[in-house]
Structures are given as C-alpha cells and as structure tokens.
Design an enzyme around this catalytic site. Structure first.
Site, short mmCIF file in Angstrom:
data_model
loop_
_atom_site.label_atom_id
_atom_site.label_comp_id
_atom_site.label_asym_id
_atom_site.label_seq_id
_atom_site.Cartn_x
_atom_site.Cartn_y
_atom_site.Cartn_z
N GLY A 14 101.33 98.25 53.28
CA GLY A 14 101.52 98.57 54.70
C GLY A 14 102.67 97.83 55.36
O GLY A 14 102.69 97.68 56.58
N THR A 15 103.66 97.41 54.57
CA THR A 15 104.78 96.68 55.21
C THR A 15 105.62 97.63 56.06
O THR A 15 106.16 97.21 57.09
CB THR A 15 105.65 95.93 54.18
OG1 THR A 15 106.21 96.87 53.26
CG2 THR A 15 104.85 94.89 53.43
N ASN A 16 105.72 98.89 55.67
CA ASN A 16 106.41 99.86 56.53
C ASN A 16 105.61 100.12 57.81
O ASN A 16 106.17 100.24 58.88
CB ASN A 16 106.66 101.18 55.80
CG ASN A 16 107.93 101.13 54.96
OD1 ASN A 16 109.03 101.25 55.51
ND2 ASN A 16 107.78 100.92 53.66
N MET A 88 100.31 107.41 48.73
CA MET A 88 100.54 107.78 47.34
C MET A 88 99.71 109.00 46.90
O MET A 88 99.36 109.12 45.74
CB MET A 88 100.29 106.58 46.42
CG MET A 88 101.17 105.39 46.75
SD MET A 88 102.91 105.80 47.04
CE MET A 88 103.60 105.30 45.49
N ILE A 90 99.59 113.38 47.19
CA ILE A 90 100.39 114.54 47.59
C ILE A 90 99.59 115.36 48.59
O ILE A 90 98.42 115.67 48.35
CB ILE A 90 100.77 115.37 46.34
CG1 ILE A 90 101.75 114.52 45.49
CG2 ILE A 90 101.39 116.70 46.73
CD1 ILE A 90 102.12 115.13 44.17
N LEU A 91 100.21 115.66 49.72
CA LEU A 91 99.51 116.48 50.72
C LEU A 91 99.54 117.93 50.25
O LEU A 91 100.60 118.43 49.86
CB LEU A 91 100.22 116.39 52.08
CG LEU A 91 100.11 115.06 52.81
CD1 LEU A 91 100.92 115.11 54.11
CD2 LEU A 91 98.66 114.69 53.10
N ASN A 105 108.36 111.31 55.71
CA ASN A 105 108.01 110.40 54.63
C ASN A 105 109.18 109.46 54.36
O ASN A 105 110.33 109.81 54.58
CB ASN A 105 107.73 111.22 53.35
CG ASN A 105 107.38 110.35 52.16
OD1 ASN A 105 106.61 109.38 52.27
ND2 ASN A 105 107.94 110.66 51.00
N HIS A 107 110.94 107.32 51.21
CA HIS A 107 110.93 107.30 49.75
C HIS A 107 111.94 106.25 49.26
O HIS A 107 113.06 106.19 49.78
CB HIS A 107 111.30 108.69 49.22
CG HIS A 107 111.24 108.77 47.73
ND1 HIS A 107 110.05 108.84 47.04
CD2 HIS A 107 112.22 108.73 46.81
CE1 HIS A 107 110.31 108.87 45.74
NE2 HIS A 107 111.62 108.79 45.57
C1 GAR Z 1 107.53 101.91 50.11
O1 GAR Z 1 108.56 101.25 49.43
C2 GAR Z 1 107.74 103.39 50.10
O2 GAR Z 1 109.08 103.77 50.04
C3 GAR Z 1 107.04 103.80 48.84
O3 GAR Z 1 105.91 102.98 48.76
C4 GAR Z 1 106.21 101.72 49.36
C5 GAR Z 1 105.06 101.34 50.26
O4 GAR Z 1 105.16 100.05 50.69
N1 GAR Z 1 106.69 105.18 48.88
C6 GAR Z 1 106.69 105.97 47.82
O5 GAR Z 1 106.96 105.59 46.71
C7 GAR Z 1 106.29 107.40 48.11
N2 GAR Z 1 106.58 108.23 47.01
P1 GAR Z 1 104.34 99.54 51.95
O6 GAR Z 1 102.87 99.96 51.75
O7 GAR Z 1 104.50 98.05 51.93
O8 GAR Z 1 104.95 100.17 53.17
#
Ligand code: GAR
Length: 185
Positions: A14-16, A88, A90-91, A105, A107
C-alpha cells in the site's frame, strides 16, 4: 474545489495508497479517497485505511454476490474513480463494463513493454538501460488501456530487482498523483 470521490484497490504494502492519501489531503488535489478495497486481509496497506479512518472492505470481486454489494456501495458513496494501486487481481469484463466511470492502474514498467508480473526480473534479464512506471486506463486487456503518463529511470550496472523496485516506486508515487491531476484538469 469540489473533489471527486475515489476508491483505491490494493493487495499488498500500500505504499502507492499512502502517497495518494497524502496527496488527497491537499486542498487542490482533485479527489478524496472514500473507500479502500483489498482482495486479501493480509494486505499491509489496510493499516493505512485504519490510520486514516477510511472505510475499507476485504472482498473477492469474482463472486457475484460481492459484486452486487460493491456496486451498491459505489453508488451510495458516489465514487467516480477507481484507482488500482498494486491490486494483483484481474478485473473481469463485467466489472469493467458495469462501472461506467474511470478505472486507472499503475504498472511498474514502461508500457507497452513488460506487461504482467515480474517486470523487474524481465527488465534486468533483457539488459534494458531504461525502465520506469506507467499510469493507464484499465480496459479488457491486461495492462493495455490508454496511457496517461510514464516516468523513466536509468538502470545502472549495480542495480538488482530490489534497487530497481525502490527507484521505480519512488517515481510511481509522483506519477500516480500527477496522473489524477491531469485527468481532472
Ligand atoms: C507497485 O509497484 C505497482 O506498480 C505494482 O505493485 C506495486 C504495489 O506496491 N503493480 C503491479 O505490478 C500491477 N500489475 P504498493 O502496494 O506498495 O503500492
């Protein structure tokens, strides 16, 4: 400014989500985060939902009954944007077609290169000199919707999957907020 309501989907750290929550606290950021969904109760990011006192649910959206519940919630909360932030799963098509507003999203690669999983490993294996992140609209094909914004990083010979992840994610936090600003401009 009248902010739009947004729902963020997570599966992991969840850092994003954290970066988006911080941005959303700024008065001129176009969205509020009113709802957080995780497909798993193990997602560490759920702690942020508690910390920021934002309603959250752990839901398997592949189950029809959950979908009905979820869409009712979206209506009640007047959600007009869904942000996938490390979600993670797929919708499925039905979901995407039914939610007739924006789904975006983030990526961890420069799309259209390296769709799907394991991007850092693949990037290193192919001796890329550049990589980065992409924010895009979600459509029925994996990591293939219209691109909103990309940010690049240079790969050094000393980089490994861990260092790449750190560098790319630092770019992601800015890319996601900038994208949201740009789509509501
Ligand atoms: C992020 O780096 C995002 O780009 C990736 O998962 C990570 C989640 O980090 N997403 C994918 O790979 C989607 N295909 P977070 O939970 O710390 O935000």
């Amino acid at each position: 400014m009248v902010k739009k309501n947004a729902c963020v989907f997570i599966s992991g750290a969840g850092t994003n989500l954290k970066a988006l929550l911080k941005s959303s606290r700024e008065y001129n950021f176009p969205i509020n985060i009113n709802y957080i969904i995780s497909n798993t109760k193990q997602a560490k990011g759920l702690k942020l939902a508690k910390l920021y006192k934002i309603p959250f649910r752990v839901l398997d959206l592949n189950k029809t009954a959950n979908l009905e519940f979820f869409f009712k919630e979206l209506q009640k909360k007047k959600i007009s944007l869904i942000c996938l932030a490390g979600y993670m799963r797929i919708l499925n098509k039905n979901f995407i077609n039914r939610f007739n507003k924006k789904i975006i999203n983030i990526h961890p690669s420069l799309l259209p290169k390296y769709k799907g999983l394991d991007t850092f490993r693949k990037v290193l294996k192919n001796n890329e000199k550049l990589t980065g992140c992409t924010v895009h609209y979600v459509n029925n094909r994996l990591d293939s919707g219209k691109i909103i914004l990309k940010k690049k990083i240079f790969i050094e010979s000393s980089d490994n999957e861990k260092t790449l992840k750190t560098k790319v994610q630092a770019k992601e936090y800015r890319a996601y907020s900038e994208s949201i600003i740009s789509i509501f401009r």
